[in-house]
Design a protein around this motif. Sequence first.
Motif: not given
Length: 808
Positions: A52-67, A127-139
Amino acid sequence: MLLNYLKIAWRTLRKQKGFTFINIFGLATGLACCMLIMLYVLDELSFDRYNEKADRIYRVQSDIKFGGNDMHFAVSPDPIGPTLKKDYPQVEQFARLHQEGTWSVKRTGEPTNLREDNITFADSTLFEVFTLPLVSGDSKRALAEPNSVVISESAAKRHFGNQNPMGKTLVFNDRRTFKVTGVMRDMPKNAHFQSNFFLSMLNDDYTWGQWLSNNHHTYILMKPGTDAQAFAKNFDTVIEKYVGPQALQFIGSSMDQFRKAGNSIGFWLIPLTDIHLHSKQQVELAPNGDIQYVYIFSAVALFILLIACINFMNLATARSANRAREVGVRKVMGSERQQLIGQFMTESVLTTILAMLLALFMVGLALPGFNSIAAKELSISQLASPYYVPLLILLPIVVGLLAGSYPALFLSSFQPITVLKGKVNVSFRSAGLRSGLVVFQFMMSVILIVGTIIVYRQITYIQSKSLGFNRDKMLTIYGVYSIGNQAESFRQEVLKLPGVVNGSISGYLPTPSNRSDNSFFAEGQSDMNKGVSMQSWAVDHNYVKTMGMKLVQGRDFSRNFGSDSSGIILNEAAVQVFGFKNPIGKRVWRYNDAQLKERKTFTVVGVVKNFHFESLRRNIGALSMFLDSNSGAASFRLSSNDLPALIKQIEAKWRQVAPGQAFSYQFMDDSFNQLYRAEQRIGTIALTFAVLAILIACLGLFGLAAFMAEQRTKEIGIRKVLGASIPNLIGLLSKDFLKLVLIAILIATPIAWYMMNQWLADFAYKIEIEWWMFALAGLLAIGIALATVSFQSIKAALMNPIKSLRSE
């Protein structure tokens, strides 16, 4: 008026059954291909959009140059998520994932384990970031406590049957117990990662706060209205404020000095919905797709549909002489050109609607096989969704109007006096448009043939290339850690079996497996900026021999040398990066703890020839091996010709030492081929659509051949009366088509060369594109064209000249 058009159109189609069948079948095949590709493309584009919040979710990627390594990771430092949320109000929430792979799982009290893939540690904020509905339990609380786990509905069914799993416990790897605090719906298939078990991140056995280690997939949820590109500029500040101090402690220099030495560290954001098709980072949670294939298949769908439309035009035009008198009579009786155009367009749309119905039937028949090839779970019921229904309604109308426009304008242009006197003459040789359409059809066919040849050649090259180790008859058994101290005795017992040549215990394999990147330094190295980043694998004494690797300098690990506990074997790439001319006896060191206080020094005892331990898309990087216990897997070199019987014997040995533990194995060949399963699928799909495109193009040639024969009937009759032989006539009738196919080959060759060069650019190790590939594609196209035309050519050449000339 419309009803009258429909009646006449239906009668015309019924009267010309052969013509109608060819037309409908060609259009239906093109439409079916278009719909199949459309389902595939839209499924690829749908990844992660269920959030549901796909347009606001981002993943942090790393670019490293070393050794000496230029690394691009899908993972990032563990503190970056909490830090971004703490320091920047634009970040609403974060969630981290740490995937552990395959573990043994059983219900508490059960004797038998099940092998479960993609066991994942996750933050309670998942479960606050991704839409993964729980059928049991408190997200909000499900993963907030240690020793808690959220499982999927399918996992609950496997382990608890029809019982309520809430509050019950599961045992992981026979040593860690977690309480089920939530049951979620199964994750959608169009997610870029999959997991049936999310364990509390509080149980992740990890030293936290490491800004120089990249081990967690970090996702951030931005507040509405945040410009992600503008926000990403803050990473420079984060690096200076947090990474810099640890880098100073580690390498003894500032970030400016670090960069001046040619090194770099950078973070950037990728939108969640771009990950599946646009991310090519290392350490992805699952194999991704490729936007390049979406573009290619979208173009293929369009071209196949255009080829089908071209066929309709050619076949309709081929019947022009037969319908010329009809047009003349209609015009004499008062029909206007607009009415004739309306009549022919109605026939075209009706034909397309019938073709669409047949195409839907074809799609239903083809989907199971297509799903198997494409590794999808597409369903024809998806076409009934609100996104597809308008398209399905518009598609036959648009295609009908497009395909019928030229024949309608062409046929309605006949002059009544001319056609009624039998003087209509529509020359094939002057029909530039129809010739251009044939060139276009075979140009696309040649491109598809060349593409298929090169894809299969590249896959064959990959599968047959010397990898620097021997993967033939190499059996890998997973989860050996579950038998603890009995791992070595299990190896010894298996070695006693006839047909088992050698064996080694290590979870580090030269196929997709564990990886551990560390920075090493040459002894006495004063400039810490000149460290070497390389993978470091914990192996046993039998590893090199079992894998069939070749030593180019020094020796293998040996139990006769107690000092080998601090020995190390480098690959040639590592030696080159270190700059060692005589590496044997050289000493290298690394930090042995997360606090960067304890060092461990190794002595180089051997150099192994470079071997591929990653995809052939990447160059071979620096790698080291040292003696240490790692019981993630056991690998055995087999020589038996009866492998199924031998595997049963090995399984029996496993059952003796690990009762209740799942016996999970895979041949290294299969594991290696999984790296290129996507290319294999693409090759098969490309071949299938290439064959179909050629089939549709051949229908168009058949129509043009009929048109040609119809227009040149009297010419053929005269030539036969004057003594022309049948072979001469066949050659005469075929040469026009041969010219068009040759033109198509000339146009297609540079286009195919450019496109396939772009595709091969993703591979560090690849074939050379050679001239014979284009020659073979051209010969196939010419052969197919001549075979198609020959039927009509022979039929026309064998015709009795008396019948064709009697009206003269």
